[in-house]
Structure formats: structure tokens, C-alpha cells
Design an enzyme around this catalytic site. Structure first.
Site, short mmCIF file in Angstrom:
data_model
loop_
_atom_site.label_atom_id
_atom_site.label_comp_id
_atom_site.label_asym_id
_atom_site.label_seq_id
_atom_site.Cartn_x
_atom_site.Cartn_y
_atom_site.Cartn_z
N LYS A 5 -8.70 9.78 11.92
CA LYS A 5 -8.35 8.54 11.23
C LYS A 5 -9.16 7.36 11.76
O LYS A 5 -9.51 7.32 12.95
CB LYS A 5 -6.85 8.29 11.39
CG LYS A 5 -6.29 7.17 10.54
CD LYS A 5 -4.77 7.13 10.70
CE LYS A 5 -4.12 5.99 9.94
NZ LYS A 5 -2.65 5.97 10.11
N SER A 16 -0.29 5.45 6.12
CA SER A 16 -1.66 5.00 6.16
C SER A 16 -2.67 6.11 6.45
O SER A 16 -3.88 5.87 6.41
CB SER A 16 -1.81 3.90 7.21
OG SER A 16 -1.44 4.36 8.50
N SER A 61 3.43 7.09 8.39
CA SER A 61 2.01 7.20 8.02
C SER A 61 1.43 8.60 8.11
O SER A 61 0.35 8.84 7.56
CB SER A 61 1.18 6.25 8.87
OG SER A 61 1.48 4.91 8.55
#
Length: 454
Positions: free
Chosen positions: A74, A149, A173
Site C-alpha cells: 500500500k 483505503s 480499510s
């Protein structure tokens, strides 16, 4: 192929790491230009890393439990191969001096970083879009959100661009994108998996307490494989812990089909029912009962998080403004959540957390695993969390069981539980007591096996 099988085949010489990486790079070339899951792809570096794994195998040495497994990282987890942008235009030159501990552990275990997973600015939206890289699209329906996210990593794993995604979970997330894409996600217990090193910049209390790094994968076994590599104390992370196995807990499940604080869509409820039936068939004692203070826990998470975000992401604190959608989300979210204005109220909210956590601990003595929905509504349209204060409240309320878990620091595994009327994935989550991550994974395996057998 599951990550565990890929690694086993590479270690045994049935596949080379180079073949595995090339296959994933071919899938990236095919799918990523449209889906925009991986804004940065490490083609050359990944091939060199794969060659290093193959050289170890040829020399008769074990490259590790993730031998040759392609991993996405990420955009807010440090890897020296590219900038840690956090999905924000102000981070385009922020190339870290060293890998995050979780990345170093993955590489030491033979894993091969293959690209960066897209995310919203600073991970604060429940949708994956930003002004730097743009929107990540759902491979089944581009009009629907992939959540956020860790949306880029979830799409990459679901479509075969990576085998495991490294994400993090402050308010769902990891679990939300996993549920949107029909894959598995683990939010580990507080402190179990190291996070970023803390050096100079202060870290807001909610980020310290609510956020954890965790994996996304296509099977529960792959989550367990990743956790075994990632977990363990890190001297660079002041809240990381060295956790010993606890006492064996009874196989009892509390099902919260309609979490207090709102309704639930029929298709989502059907997924919870299917998961409950799978657990019962596997020998778990299943009872329909709600955990205590759930709505209050979700509300306190929201107000504390919005208070900290309003301070840490204020325009006068950022050298480059937030993106347009992030600015709107922060404005509308703080307007609706009513951040704490006095130190006394802020402190009282944290004090109340201990009372709620104690009651949950008592509850989980009798019902160690809690089964419930991830989102209580079917997969919404893109930008569902924008549109004014009311829209942010609607989004938060449908995710109330998700954020209650963050508030309490508990482990939770998301696993697919069928599809809805539009044939889009429905996910459920299995929540265990603090540091009983293995129990959550065991329950998730039984749901995974039971759903597949139906």
C-alpha cells in the site's frame, strides 16, 4: 493459485520465482491499465528479486515461507523502491530511507514486492480515489466502490496482479475492500504486527490505537501464512507486542445479524445466516446475541477520529493541500461528527473506551467469536461517502460494526459469504478477543469451507 501453493512450488522447484513474477506482471499489463489498482509497478526490481530467490533454491537453500510470492504494498507503507505518497500529491518525493519492518520481513521470507496499492489521501476515505493517481475501479462493476483505503491492494489480489496485499486498517480499510472484492482480509490485534517507526513527528492518539497493518489474500490460509511472517515485536514501533499463544477458547459464536444502530439489507443478512450455518455445521455453538455498547463504540470511534483528523490534516499543517474529494470528506465528516472542543470531553471519551472494552472482554468469555456483517448495506456507488454531512453519517452507520472493532483494537477476519442480487460479493467478519487472532482465522476457515460446500 494460493500464495502458500506458489511458495511451496517455488521451494520444491516445480515453479521458478521468475515464472511466477512474469505471470503476475503479464496480468498487471492486462488488467491494471483499466482498473488502476497499482499506480507503481516494480517490473525490473521484481524480476531481479525473483532471480535472487531462484538462486537460493538452486543452491539448495530455503528462500523462506513466501518464496517467490508477488506482494503489493500500500502507498502508505515504506518501501525504498518508490515514494510513500499516501495517495497525496505532497508525498511524490517522499522516498523512504529504509523499508518498513513488515516489508523487510516479507522480503526476508522470500516475498517479491511487485507494485504499490492505490489509496485515498492519507487513507481517510472509505473509497479509493485521489488527485494524484485517480480512481481504482471495481472489476465487476465500475460504478460501484471498491471501498478503501486499501482498495488498490484488494483489486490487485482479487484479479491476480498480486498474491498477497499489505494494507492497513484504521476504520475498516482492509476488511471493507476485501468484502467488496470477494477475498479475505485480516485486521490483526492491536500491537501484533509492527507499523511505521516513530522518530520525530507526533502520532495522533487514534492512529496509535486504531490502526494496524494487515494482509489481504484470496484464502484464509494465505492470511495465516502472511500473519506468521509479519507478526512479532519491533523495537522501532513503541506499541508492537510479543504475543504468546493464549489458552484455548471455546468454539462459541455470537451472531449479530443486525448490529444495533440501524438496519441491514436482506442480501447482507442472508450472507450472515449462511456463515452462521457453516459454523454450526462445523461444530460451533451458535447463538444470536448482540455485543454490548456497539453503537456507542462506533460513535466514539467517529468523534475521536474526526477530532484528530481535523487537527492533523488542517490546511495550515500541510505544505500541499489535500485532494478535492479528501477535502470534501474531511469537511463534511467533521461537520457531522462534531469533534471534541474541550480537553475534558476528549479525555472522557478515551476513559469511556476502557469501560466498553472491559464489557466486551466479559462478553467474549462466553462468546469468543462474534459473527456479523462488514457493511450492513450492499456495495454502494462510487463516492458514497461524499455528498454532505448526511452522506458521511449514512456511510459511517452502515459500517458501525467495522469501526467498533477498530475502537477496541480487536482482531477480525473478513471472508466471502456469497453474492447479492446483482451477483456482487457479500462479506462477513469474524471478530475474536484481543490477541486471539488464531481463533478468528479458525472460524473464518470454517466459514470459507462451509460456504464453498453449499
Amino acid at each position: 493459485m494460493p500464495a502458500a501453493r506458489l511458495a511451496a512450488d517455488v521451494r520444491a522447484g516445480r515453479l521458478t520465482a521468475a515464472e511466477v513474477v512474469d505471470a503476475h506482471l503479464a496480468r498487471i499489463a492486462e488488467r491494471n491499465p483499466v482498473l488502476n489498482a497499482l499506480p507503481v509497478v516494480y517490473a525490473d526490481r521484481a524480476r531481479r528479486a525473483a532471480d535472487e530467490v531462484d538462486a537460493l533454491v538452486a543452491a539448495g537453500r530455503d528462500p523462506g515461507p513466501l518464496a517467490g510470492v508477488p506482494i503489493s504494498v500500500k502507498e502508505n507503507i515504506d518501501i525504498t523502491w518508490s515514494a510513500t505518497t499516501q495517495g497525496w500529491r505532497g508525498g511524490v518525493y517522499a522516498v523512504p530511507a529504509e523499508d518498513a519492518t513488515v516489508v523487510r520481513r516479507v522480503r526476508d521470507a522470500g516475498g517479491v514486492p511487485i507494485g504499490r496499492g492505490n489509496m485515498p489521501d492519507f487513507g481517510m476515505r472509505w473509497d479509493t480515489d485521489n488527485d494524484l493517481y485517480g480512481r481504482t475501479l471495481h472489476p465487476l462493476d465500475a460504478t460501484r466502490t471498491v471501498y478503501g483505503s486499501s482498495g488498490g491492494d484488494a483489486v490487485a489480489v482479487a484479479t491476480g496482479m498480486s498474491a498477497i496485499g499489505l494494507g492497513n486498517d484504521f476504520g475498516g480499510s482492509v476488511r471493507l475492500p476485501a468484502s467488496a472484492l470477494g477475498i479475505c482480509g485480516l485486521r490483526p490485534s492491536f500491537g501484533r504486527v509492527p507499523r511505521a517507526a516513530v522518530r520525530v513527528d507526533p502520532v495522533m492518539p487514534t492512529l496509535q490505537q486504531f490502526s494496524v497493518n494487515g494482509p489481504l489474500a484470496r484464502t484464509v490460509d494465505d492470511l495465516a501464512l502472511a500473519l506468521g511472517v509479519l507478526e512479532g515485536v519491533d523495537t522501532e514501533d513503541p506499541v508492537s507486542l510479543d504475543v504468546r499463544p493464549g489458552a484455548e477458547l471455546p468454539r462459541r459464536v455470537a451472531v449479530t445479524r443486525t448490529p444495533p444502530g440501524g438496519g441491514v439489507d436482506d442480501d447482507i443478512a442472508a450472507g450472515v445466516d449462511a456463515a452462521a450455518a457453516a459454523l454450526a455445521a462445523a461444530g460451533w455453538a451458535v447463538e444470536h446475541v448482540d455485543p454490548p455498547h456497539l453503537e456507542e463504540a462506533a460513535l466514539l470511534w467517529r468523534r475521536l477520529a474526526c477530532t484528530d483528523m481535523a487537527i492533523s490534516l488542517a490546511p495550515d499543517r500541510l505544505p500541499v493541500p489535500l485532494g478535492r474529494s479528501a477535502t470534501a470528506f474531511l469537511r463534511d465528516g467533521t461537520a457531522a461528527a462534531v469533534p471534541y472542543e474541550s480537553a475534558a470531553d476528549y479525555a472522557q471519551a478515551w476513559a469511556r473506551r476502557a469501560v466498553i472494552a472491559a464489557d466486551w472482554r466479559r462478553f467474549q468469555r462466553e462468546h469468543p467469536v462474534i459473527l456479523g456483517p462488514v457493511a450492513t448495506e450492499r456495495l454502494p456507488a462510487v463516492d458514497f461517502d461524499l455528498g454532505g454531512p448526511d452522506a458521511t453519517t449514512t456511510a459511517w452507520r452502515m459500517l458501525r460494526l467495522v469501526v467498533a472493532v477498530n475502537f477496541l483494537g480487536l482482531p477480525a477476519v473478513t471472508v466471502p459469504a456469497g453474492t447479492d442480487r446483482d451477483r456482487l460479493p457479500v462479506g462477513v467478519q469474524l471478530i475474536a478477543p484481543l490477541h486471539a487472532d488464531a481463533l478468528a482465522l479458525t472460524a473464518a476457515r470454517d466459514v470459507e469451507a462451509g460456504i464453498s460446500a453449499f
